[in-house]
Every structure is written in C-alpha cells, then in structure tokens.
Design a protein around this motif. Structure first.
Motif: not given
Length: 383
Positions: A229, A225-226, A336, A198, A332
């Motif tokens: 990571w 959003h992540h 994903e 990640k 992203c």
C-alpha cells in the motif's frame, strides 16, 4: 446589502481561501449583495480560486509580513506601525463605501478593524480553533499575538463558529456566538472512487497543526503489515517540511509527497482511504470533500471538527486519545476489508451532502438580515 470581508490574502491553495471565495461568490451571484474583499498582504500574488466578477477585491497593501524581518521589541514596534497604516486605510474605505456589515475571518485583524469600523456591525467568522494555542506549543510572541486576537473577539457583535465545541470556547470571550458549518465544494463528477486502489491519501500543510509526524508513525505500522500500500501526501508549506521531507525519504515506507493541486478531487478518486491526523481542526474541510468522492475517512477525535463530520463506524473511524496503534489498526481493517471500504465510502457520499452551499448559505442570509434589522432598530431608538 453591502458586505465587506477582511482577510490577509487569497494567495495559497487553502481551505479558508477556497471557502471564503465560494461564499462571497454565492452572496453576490445568488443573493445580489454588494460584496467586497479587503486584503492586507496580497501584493502581486494572483487569487488562485475563481472570484465572481460581481465581487470586488481591493488589496490595502499593508504587508504585515515585513514585521518578521525584525526581532524582539522592534518587531512589535513595526507591527504597531503597520497596524496604524491598516486602521487609516480601513477608515478611508469604510467611510467611502458605508457597508452594512463587516466580516473578519482572522482573529489577529479584529482589534484593528474594530477601531476603524465606527458603528458598523462587526462579525468574526472563526476559521481557527479558539484553543489552538493550548493544543500546540508556540513561541512567546505567537502566544501573545493569539491572546491579543482572542481578546479582540470581545469587540464584535457576532461570532460564527464552525462547530459547537469551538463555539463553547469562544463564548468565554463573547456570549453572542452561533454555529454555521462550512460550505463544502463537493465532488461534482459522476465518477467516485471504487476504493480498490492500494493507496491512501493525506491532504494538509507540513505544519504542527496537521501533525504529519503522527501520520508517519501510523503509516510505519501500516507499511509493516501491508507494504504494497502507498500513501500519497498532498501538502504545502507549513514550516516543518525542511526536516520532515528528508525523514520521509530516509524511512522508505512507500510514501509519495506531491505539491498542492487544484485538481484534488481527481486525486481523492484515485485513492481508497483518506487519513487526517490533525492536533486540532476548526472544521476539517478535507473530510467531507473526500467523503463526497466515496472515500472512508480516519481521523483523530481532535478539537473539534472531525467529531461533527464523522459518524464513527458508519462513514469512517474517529480515534480517541490520539492512540497511534488504534488508528493504524483501523486503517489496516479498512485495507483488509474491501467491502467495508466501499460500504463506508458510499455512506460518506450521503453524509457529505449536509454541507452543500444551498443548505448552508441560507443560514448566512438569515444571520445578516437579523444583524442589519437589529442595527436599524437600534438607530431608530437613538433618533
């Protein structure tokens, strides 16, 4: 054949330095050419990449950096003084060695080399974008030096660009332009990235060209959003680190900054995506390097390198108009969609093979032989 390369120094972990050394090593080891590298500012700094014992390196000890101790017109006077010393030492060397071809890899050195070369064919191997001064706002002095460098291109027998886009720009100064892409040191290990970590990687100096400011704006969206990571930046000195590093620490976005490393392929393999946000790229060496390690890549469609290297949607994403939001969305999407990361990474391994030395260097051999033959034919006509 006897070839002399002229550069400022070989003292940093840089793409130009790595490519230049791998190229001269190939010319000497594989083709048996007598190759010299002349530098102006090497001083006591070690050469960081492995140079073949068959290649001779001579530092002319000019020290052009001395001009930056001064300001205004006196800086220009100091530069002219150092140029005179440079031309004098070049003439002495060229007279002694009688090279067949001289190759310059930095445009700011062209005018001086042209004055010293006598009748030896001069080649300019462009490792910067002709339009760089238009993409990035520079000081008046820097713009003047860029203009002088570009005007020096008129004095060479052959310009070699890395992309067709850049070649078209150089043709405004000299009609004799051809395109030979960079050779790329590809991943030699059997182990590639599995694209499961990640983390993403960015490799580049803290400079206006590399535009780490845009990288951080992209990553702010990605981190939102992540947040799990991580972004690893392997960057060296480029003039913007003094204000950029505190900004990275201030905005805790899971970003880690590292010193440049000779083991960059190991680092590529530890990550899952390569990001490139440059304002311009004469080539974009990190793209095929990372692709050879199985990484999908994301880059802005800047002038001109990425568009020549990336097949959009196949081995990476090419983002037009410097659209930060769209760039972040592509990152992203890769985060994903693990299967897409792997699929693009595998495609990149195949794409990167276009830049193997065994495929690129014959073009240089052919070009040099053509130039030498043309020079011999010209000399015969004048006898």
């Amino acid at each position: 054949m006897k070839i002399v390369y002229v550069n400022d120094a070989l003292a940093i972990w840089g793409g130009l330095e790595r490519i230049l050394i791998e190229k001269v090593n190939w010319l000497a080891d594989e083709y048996g050419y007598e190759v010299y590298i002349l530098t102006t500012n090497q001083g006591n700094h070690p050469i960081l990449y492995s140079l073949s014992p068959k290649v001779s390196h001579i530092d002319l000890e000019i020290g052009f950096h001395q001009q930056y101790r001064y300001k205004g017109l006196y800086r220009l006077y100091k530069k002219l003084q150092l140029n005179r010393l440079f031309i004098k030492r070049l003439r002495t060397f060229f007279h002694e060695k009688q090279p067949d071809i001289i190759v310059v890899v930095r445009s700011q050195l062209l005018s001086s080399v042209a004055k010293a070369k006598d009748n030896v064919p001069l080649v300019f191997e462009s490792h910067t974008s002709c339009c760089s001064h238009m993409v990035i706002v520079k000081s008046l002095y820097a713009r003047l030096m860029t203009f002088i460098g570009n005007m020096g291109v008129r004095k060479v027998q052959q310009v070699v660009a890395l992309t067709e886009g850049d070649a078209n720009d150089w043709r405004k100064f000299n009609p004799n332009v051809c395109v030979i892409p960079n050779i790329v040191h590809l991943n030699g290990a059997r182990i590639n990235s599995d694209c499961q970590s990640k983390s993403a990687i960015f490799v580049g100096r803290f400079s206006k060209q590399k535009d780490i400011g845009s990288l951080l704006r992209v990553w702010a969206f990605v981190h939102e959003h992540h947040p799990e990571w991580q972004l690893h930046i392997y960057g060296g000195y480029g003039g913007e680190e003094e204000w950029m590093l505190p900004k990275i620490k201030e905005h805790d976005m899971n970003v880690r900054v590292h010193e440049p490393t000779p083991d960059i392929f190991e680092k590529y393999c530890e990550n899952s995506i390569l990001l490139l946000t440059s304002a311009f790229e004469p080539f974009g060496l990190v793209l095929p390097e990372a692709m050879s390690c199985g990484l999908p890549v994301v880059a802005f469609d800047c002038p001109y390198g990425p568009a020549d290297i990336i097949t959009d949607g196949y081995d990476g994403f090419l983002v037009k108009e410097r659209d930060i939001r769209l760039y972040a969305e592509k990152v992203c999407l890769l985060i994903e969609t693990p299967d897409l990361r792997v699929k693009m990474g595998q495609a990149g391994i195949q794409s990167s093979k276009r830049y193997e030395a065994s495929l690129i260097m014959p073009h240089w051999k052919e070009l040099f032989e053509q130039i030498v033959k043309k020079e011999k034919d010209r000399n015969l006509k004048t006898v």
